[in-house]
Each structure stands twice: as structure tokens, then as C-alpha cells.
Design an enzyme around this catalytic site. Structure first.
Site, PDB file in Angstrom:
ATOM      1  N   THR A 154      46.043  31.571  37.239  1.00  0.00           N
ATOM      2  CA  THR A 154      45.981  30.705  36.051  1.00  0.00           C
ATOM      3  C   THR A 154      46.664  29.382  36.401  1.00  0.00           C
ATOM      4  O   THR A 154      46.041  28.498  36.966  1.00  0.00           O
ATOM      5  CB  THR A 154      46.610  31.381  34.822  1.00  0.00           C
ATOM      6  OG1 THR A 154      47.924  31.861  35.151  1.00  0.00           O
ATOM      7  CG2 THR A 154      45.754  32.547  34.361  1.00  0.00           C
ATOM      8  N   LYS A 194      49.468  37.358  40.834  1.00  0.00           N
ATOM      9  CA  LYS A 194      49.505  36.054  40.208  1.00  0.00           C
ATOM     10  C   LYS A 194      50.697  36.024  39.272  1.00  0.00           C
ATOM     11  O   LYS A 194      51.131  37.049  38.752  1.00  0.00           O
ATOM     12  CB  LYS A 194      48.212  35.746  39.451  1.00  0.00           C
ATOM     13  CG  LYS A 194      47.903  36.633  38.271  1.00  0.00           C
ATOM     14  CD  LYS A 194      48.506  36.221  36.970  1.00  0.00           C
ATOM     15  CE  LYS A 194      48.187  34.781  36.659  1.00  0.00           C
ATOM     16  NZ  LYS A 194      48.961  34.348  35.431  1.00  0.00           N
ATOM     17  N   THR A 214      55.385  41.949  37.083  1.00  0.00           N
ATOM     18  CA  THR A 214      55.102  40.530  36.902  1.00  0.00           C
ATOM     19  C   THR A 214      53.809  40.369  36.147  1.00  0.00           C
ATOM     20  O   THR A 214      53.315  41.314  35.570  1.00  0.00           O
ATOM     21  CB  THR A 214      55.045  39.828  38.259  1.00  0.00           C
ATOM     22  OG1 THR A 214      54.798  38.456  38.043  1.00  0.00           O
ATOM     23  CG2 THR A 214      53.961  40.400  39.129  1.00  0.00           C
ATOM     24  N   ASN A 274      53.065  23.571  29.898  1.00  0.00           N
ATOM     25  CA  ASN A 274      52.996  24.478  28.754  1.00  0.00           C
ATOM     26  C   ASN A 274      52.728  23.783  27.439  1.00  0.00           C
ATOM     27  O   ASN A 274      52.335  24.424  26.463  1.00  0.00           O
ATOM     28  CB  ASN A 274      54.280  25.316  28.693  1.00  0.00           C
ATOM     29  CG  ASN A 274      54.280  26.405  29.733  1.00  0.00           C
ATOM     30  OD1 ASN A 274      53.618  27.412  29.581  1.00  0.00           O
ATOM     31  ND2 ASN A 274      54.991  26.174  30.819  1.00  0.00           N
TER      32      ASN A 274
END
EC number: 2.3.1.35
Length: 402
Positions: free
Chosen positions: A152, A178, A189, A397
Site C-alpha cells: 500500500t 507489507k 504486522t 495519512n
């Protein structure tokens, strides 16, 4: 290099273990890159998994957990990025089951041998037309594109392969994952996948995974947030031909060490690739009352936004490290703590050493920053990994969905 049972060989080129296939494709979740992939074992593999403790656990994560818990076996895992299929209620669960069934039909295997994994935006329905098209395009190849298809906000794939000798047979263990943001795991994770051709029971594999995750993935943090889709899945198909490993086997420690080497590398890769990060941070704690407290203190330091900002600003404000230690419930010799950054001692017996600020600033310019802390409260240790906090983290973000 000649390999012996006591030697682990880190393989720089990513290599699938015997009996495993993989592929990736562009299904249309993202505009210009592969966003679906799968793993496949020629025979059913013993399997284990660890999963997010977030209460809003995503439908794919819940289904994979249920599937593995049936008999600790998988033969395939299908995955997509760009859509998390999380917080979609009953429809999300139905779509996850359909994704599992479509993959099983394509591979002509039992749906209860198929795990699924999704990552991306939360709360958007899973476009099943894209899922169907993607699955129809996947093939049984040795493609490594799947390591990119799950990404991502990551800047690069995170991979690792280690080989060792078990029972006289060469065993390959390969992992990829990832993770860049929303990383503060309480299990693993974002998404991680480990394949090995070792023969080991599902129950022993589960125990090894859970134990190793506590020392690796659970000791990283980027931003203190735990995702709804976090998962690490391991498949062991036994194609190497060794006698099934048990804890009593003399080669078990060798395999466990190789396994840990893979997970440790992947954890460090995630920490160093934190969203917007410019530095990998490693914290090593010694003199802890027990190992749990050593781990607690290490993660508290690496997870402190004040410490992370200090490292980004290349400012040797060691007081921020002290406050992070003091916020924990760990035993500490309040008059005996030592702190060093990249071997420069900043604190001795809980007092500043007066080291030149320019020297500290210079060492903080390095891509890797190592903080060593001695609590002088025991003989145990702990280690954690993280990254600095940069302006770019906020930029990424603030516009994640775009």
C-alpha cells in the site's frame, strides 16, 4: 560456502521453497500496478497464523483464522491490496467466503484449504467483479510479483530467504510482508507470509510462530496504531524431505534460528520503511528485571513520539528517552540508568555526561540509529525497532484515500 547443520545461509536472491508457486496480476484496485496475488503449495501444507487483536477484525482475517484452526492446514492463500474488506458487516463476510470459494474452484481444491488476506481502505465494499477477474488471471508460476502486489504505502517489497540443513536435507524458508503505517502490532504486522519446505507439525509450527512473533513483529512500532487486518501466516509443506521436526529433534534449534532470522529481517524492514521515515531506530535494553520488562521498555522508547521526533530533528535531547523509560511499570535503578546513542554515552548513573551536542547531532544523521539502555535492575534484555517521525508521515495519512 559449504553448508553444515550449524550454518545458516542468508540468500540474497528471493527463492521460493520446493513445491510452492506464486503469481500476481492487476485486477483494477489500483490504477497502474499489480494488486492481487496468491501462494500455492502442490500439496496441502501444515499452517499456522497470528492475527490482529483489534476488535474490528476484518472479515478476511477472521475467515483465515477460522480456516487454519480447523486442522492447521492450507494449500493456498489469495490476497489483494487497495481494499481491506473491513467494517463491511455481513456483506463483507459473504464476500470473503466467495473470494475463498472462487480461489478453491480455480485451483480445484477444498475451500477449507484456502486462506485470504486483504489490505487497503477500510469501510468500502469489496468489488467482487474485480476479485473474480483477478483470480481468473492468476497462474501457477514462480513469479515474485506477489511481493509487490500486497503493498500500500510501502516504498518497496520486504523479502527474505534463509536456507539451512535439517536432517541432512536443504530446507528453504522464505518470507515477505507489507507494512508501513498503522503499525503497532499486538500479534504480528499488517500482512506477512512465510513459506518453508520443512516438515513440521501444524501444532509445533503454531507454537514456533507465536513465540517468534513476540520477539520480532510484536517488537516494532511506527505510529502506535493497530490495524484491523493484521496477519502473519506460515505454510510448511515438507517438500524438503526431512523427518518431521519436533522440539526434541537436534536440528530443531537450527530451523528455529533460520525461521527467526527471516521474521527478524522482515520486522526490521517494516520499521525502517515506516510511512515517511528517514531512519531505522533500534533500541537494545540490558539490565532488565526480566525479559518481558526489557521488551516493554525497548518498545516504549521506540514508540515514543517525542523520541521519534527527537531523532528526526537530530537533537540529542536524552531526557525524552528517560521519560519514555519512566512511563513504563518496569523495575529501574533510578540512580543507575545508562543511555547511549550509536555508542556515544549520553547518560551515566541517570545523569547527563555532558557529551558535545554536535557529536550527537552528527551521529543522528545516520540512516540507522541504535539506542542502548541499561536499567541496572537485573540481567535480562529486550530489543525493539521503529523509525523517526517526519513531516511526510502527516502528509501521507492526511490524504490516504486519494
Amino acid at each position: 560456502m559449504q553448508m553444515t547443520s550449524k550454518t545458516l545461509i542468508e540468500v540474497s536472491q528471493f527463492t521460493w521453497p520446493k513445491g510452492f508457486s506464486a503469481d500476481s496480476t492487476h485486477a483494477g484496485f489500483k490504477p497502474d500496478q499489480d494488486d492481487m496475488g496468491w501462494l500455492y503449495s502442490s500439496t496441502p501444507a501444515n499452517a499456522a497464523g497470528v492475527y490482529t487483536t483489534n476488535q474490528f477484525q476484518a472479515a478476511p482475517t477472521k475467515l483465515t483464522k477460522q480456516t487454519i484452526n480447523l486442522a492447521h492446514q492450507l494449500q493456498a492463500v489469495v490476497m489483494n491490496s487497495g481494499n481491506a474488506n473491513s467494517c463491511n458487516g455481513a456483506q463483507g463476510e459473504t464476500d470473503a467466503l466467495m473470494m475463498q470459494k472462487m480461489t478453491a474452484d480455480r485451483l480445484q481444491i477444498d475451500p477449507q484449504l484456502v486462506g485470504i488476506a486483504s489490505t487497503g481502505v477500510i469501510g468500502e465494499p469489496l468489488p467482487m467483479d474485480k476479485i473474480k477477474a483477478g483470480i481468473s488471471q492468476l497462474k501457477l508460476t514462480q513469479n515474485v510479483g506477489v511481493t509487490k502486489a500486497i503493498l500500500t504505502t510501502d516504498t518497496h517489497p520486504k523479502t527474505m530467504t534463509v536456507k539451512c540443513l535439517i536432517d541432512g536435507q536443504e530446507v528453504t524458508t522464505t518470507g515477505f510482508c507489507k507494512g508501513s503505517g498503522m503499525i503497532h502490532p499486538n500479534m504480528a504486522t499488517m500482512l506477512g507470509f512465510v513459506t518453508t519446505d520443512a516438515a513440521i507439525t501444524g501444532e509445533d509450527l503454531q507454537q514456533l510462530l507465536s513465540t517468534t512473533v513476540d520477539e520480532t513483529f510484536n517488537q516494532i512500532t511506527v505510529d502506535g496504531d493497530t490495524s484491523t487486518n493484521d496477519m502473519v501466516v506460515v505454510m510448511a509443506n515438507g517438500a524438503a524431505g526431512n523427518q518431521p521436526l519436533t522440539k526434541a529433534d537436534p536440528d530443531y534449534p537450527t530451523f528455529a534460528a533460520a525461521f527467526k532470522q527471516v521474521l527478524t529481517h522482515l520486522a526490521q524492514e517494516i520499521a525502517g520503511d515506516g510511512e515517511g521515515a528517514s531512519k531505522l531506530v533500534e533500541v537494545n535494553v540490558s539490565g532488565a528485571y526480566n525479559h518481558l520488562e526489557g521488551q516493554q521498555v525497548a518498545k516504549a522508547i521506540v514508540g515514543s513520539n517525542l523520541v521519534k521526533a527527537m531523532i528526526f530533528g537530530e537533537d540529542g535531547n536524552w531526557g525524552r528517552i528517560m521519560q519514555a523509560i519512566g512511563q513504563t511499570t518496569a523495575h529501574v535503578d533510578l540512580n543507575g540508568v545508562s543511555v547511549a546513542i550509536n555508542d556515544l554515552e549520553l547518560v551515566y548513573n541517570s545523569l547527563g555526561t555532558g557529551i558535545d551536542d554536535d557529536k550527537v547531532a552528527a551521529t543522528l544523521k545516520q540512516n540507522k540509529v541504535v539506542i542502548d539502555v541499561d536499567l541496572h535492575a537485573g540481567k535480562a534484555t529486550g530489543t525493539a525497532w521503529g523509525c523517526d517521525l517526519t513531516y511526510q508521515y502527516v502528509q501521507i495519512n492526511a490524504s490516504y484515500r486519494s
